[in-house]
Write an enzyme that holds these catalytic residues in place. Sequence first.
Site, mmCIF file in Angstrom:
data_model
loop_
_atom_site.group_PDB
_atom_site.id
_atom_site.type_symbol
_atom_site.label_atom_id
_atom_site.label_comp_id
_atom_site.label_asym_id
_atom_site.label_seq_id
_atom_site.Cartn_x
_atom_site.Cartn_y
_atom_site.Cartn_z
ATOM 1 N N CYS A 147 -54.577 1.566 -0.443
ATOM 2 C CA CYS A 147 -55.493 2.100 -1.450
ATOM 3 C C CYS A 147 -54.905 1.877 -2.839
ATOM 4 O O CYS A 147 -53.771 2.258 -3.103
ATOM 5 C CB CYS A 147 -55.694 3.594 -1.203
ATOM 6 S SG CYS A 147 -56.330 4.495 -2.630
ATOM 7 N N GLU A 148 -55.678 1.241 -3.705
ATOM 8 C CA GLU A 148 -55.137 0.931 -5.025
ATOM 9 C C GLU A 148 -55.092 2.153 -5.940
ATOM 10 O O GLU A 148 -54.496 2.106 -7.000
ATOM 11 C CB GLU A 148 -55.937 -0.191 -5.686
ATOM 12 C CG GLU A 148 -57.316 0.176 -6.156
ATOM 13 C CD GLU A 148 -58.025 -1.016 -6.801
ATOM 14 O OE1 GLU A 148 -57.611 -2.165 -6.558
ATOM 15 O OE2 GLU A 148 -58.992 -0.782 -7.540
ATOM 16 N N HIS A 149 -55.698 3.233 -5.544
ATOM 17 C CA HIS A 149 -55.670 4.440 -6.371
ATOM 18 C C HIS A 149 -54.469 5.324 -6.067
ATOM 19 O O HIS A 149 -53.994 6.035 -6.936
ATOM 20 C CB HIS A 149 -56.952 5.260 -6.163
ATOM 21 C CG HIS A 149 -58.197 4.507 -6.497
ATOM 22 N ND1 HIS A 149 -59.348 4.572 -5.744
ATOM 23 C CD2 HIS A 149 -58.449 3.621 -7.491
ATOM 24 C CE1 HIS A 149 -60.266 3.779 -6.278
ATOM 25 N NE2 HIS A 149 -59.746 3.188 -7.324
ATOM 26 N N HIS A 150 -54.010 5.318 -4.822
ATOM 27 C CA HIS A 150 -52.928 6.224 -4.430
ATOM 28 C C HIS A 150 -51.731 5.511 -3.801
ATOM 29 O O HIS A 150 -50.733 6.148 -3.488
ATOM 30 C CB HIS A 150 -53.459 7.272 -3.439
ATOM 31 C CG HIS A 150 -54.604 8.076 -3.968
ATOM 32 N ND1 HIS A 150 -55.923 7.739 -3.726
ATOM 33 C CD2 HIS A 150 -54.628 9.179 -4.746
ATOM 34 C CE1 HIS A 150 -56.711 8.629 -4.318
ATOM 35 N NE2 HIS A 150 -55.957 9.509 -4.948
ATOM 36 N N GLN A 188 -62.111 -0.167 -0.398
ATOM 37 C CA GLN A 188 -62.778 -0.678 0.812
ATOM 38 C C GLN A 188 -64.043 -1.484 0.482
ATOM 39 O O GLN A 188 -64.344 -2.480 1.137
ATOM 40 C CB GLN A 188 -63.114 0.494 1.740
ATOM 41 C CG GLN A 188 -63.654 0.042 3.081
ATOM 42 C CD GLN A 188 -63.859 1.202 4.025
ATOM 43 O OE1 GLN A 188 -63.172 2.206 3.945
ATOM 44 N NE2 GLN A 188 -64.807 1.059 4.939
ATOM 45 N N HIS A 216 -58.765 6.473 5.346
ATOM 46 C CA HIS A 216 -57.977 6.437 4.118
ATOM 47 C C HIS A 216 -56.971 7.573 4.170
ATOM 48 O O HIS A 216 -57.353 8.739 4.186
ATOM 49 C CB HIS A 216 -58.886 6.601 2.898
ATOM 50 C CG HIS A 216 -59.842 5.460 2.696
ATOM 51 N ND1 HIS A 216 -59.889 4.712 1.546
ATOM 52 C CD2 HIS A 216 -60.772 4.923 3.522
ATOM 53 C CE1 HIS A 216 -60.819 3.773 1.655
ATOM 54 N NE2 HIS A 216 -61.374 3.876 2.852
ATOM 55 N N CYS A 218 -55.226 8.692 1.911
ATOM 56 C CA CYS A 218 -55.333 9.570 0.738
ATOM 57 C C CYS A 218 -56.393 10.641 0.955
ATOM 58 O O CYS A 218 -56.348 11.701 0.332
ATOM 59 C CB CYS A 218 -55.630 8.747 -0.518
ATOM 60 S SG CYS A 218 -57.033 7.634 -0.373
HETATM 61 ZN ZN LIG Z 1 -56.799 6.544 -2.273
#
Ligand SMILES: [Zn+2]
Length: 256
Positions: A147-150, A188, A216, A218
């Site tokens: 995941c590029e956010h977390h 995704q 995910h 996260c």
């Molecule tokens: Zn994430």
Amino acid sequence: MEHSKPPAAQFPKADKKESGSGDASSAFNGHFAGPVKRTGAPAADRPAPSASASVMESWKEERTRSVEDNEMSLPSLAAAYTTILRGLGEDPQRQGLLKTPWRAATAMQFFTKGYQEKIIDVLNDAIFDEDHDEMVIVKDIDMFSMCEHHLVPIFGRVHIGYLPNKRVLGLSKLARIVEIYSRRLQVQERLTKQIAVAITEALQPTGVGVVIEATHMCMVMRGVQKMNSKTVTSTMLGVFREDPKTRDEFLTLIRS
Ligand SMILES: [Zn+2]
């Protein structure tokens, strides 16, 4: 939405994020039986392929990272992990953590090794002229991404179907396309679209469908902590988008 790069397929396209909650899993979490090649509806029933079949080649321009880059950036990556350990209140000098920054840096490079590969290298020598015009489906392709956010894992399964238009791809190459795009920092929705567009650009098929069902970490480990929630995304291009019968056949086959 984080679709940084507009896909350049010759087909109209649609993304559908069905759900991020537990409800989505009920429709998709059955166990599938592995790759199948199936006969579809008679070819005569299908709309003709798009006339404006200009081959877009965005997939040839994907960013790459070399093995030399890995070696050069390893020390600074490891140093960054040392900083992270300190920031977490840990002692980077204690026995169990002595090699952790290097291990973590090497592991992160592996988790993102998709940056080192190009789609075109995989597709070379794997596209065949073939008068096969029945639906080709490969389902249950294992997928591991980040995941590029977390910066925590996303993992799940990818199901791919396409309707050839005189060109087919070696079946194992579909899994390789998934591997290249998933081993990067991702969301995704983008991953789903990139896979569909790559197949479209490579084969110019009559249609492509890609469905990803994923967990995910996260979402699972923080926030709502729903252990069994799955996110399902799909991209349908060409006849998979335009013809409900073809789309339904694809969706039925990947759920069976
Ligand atoms: Zn994430």
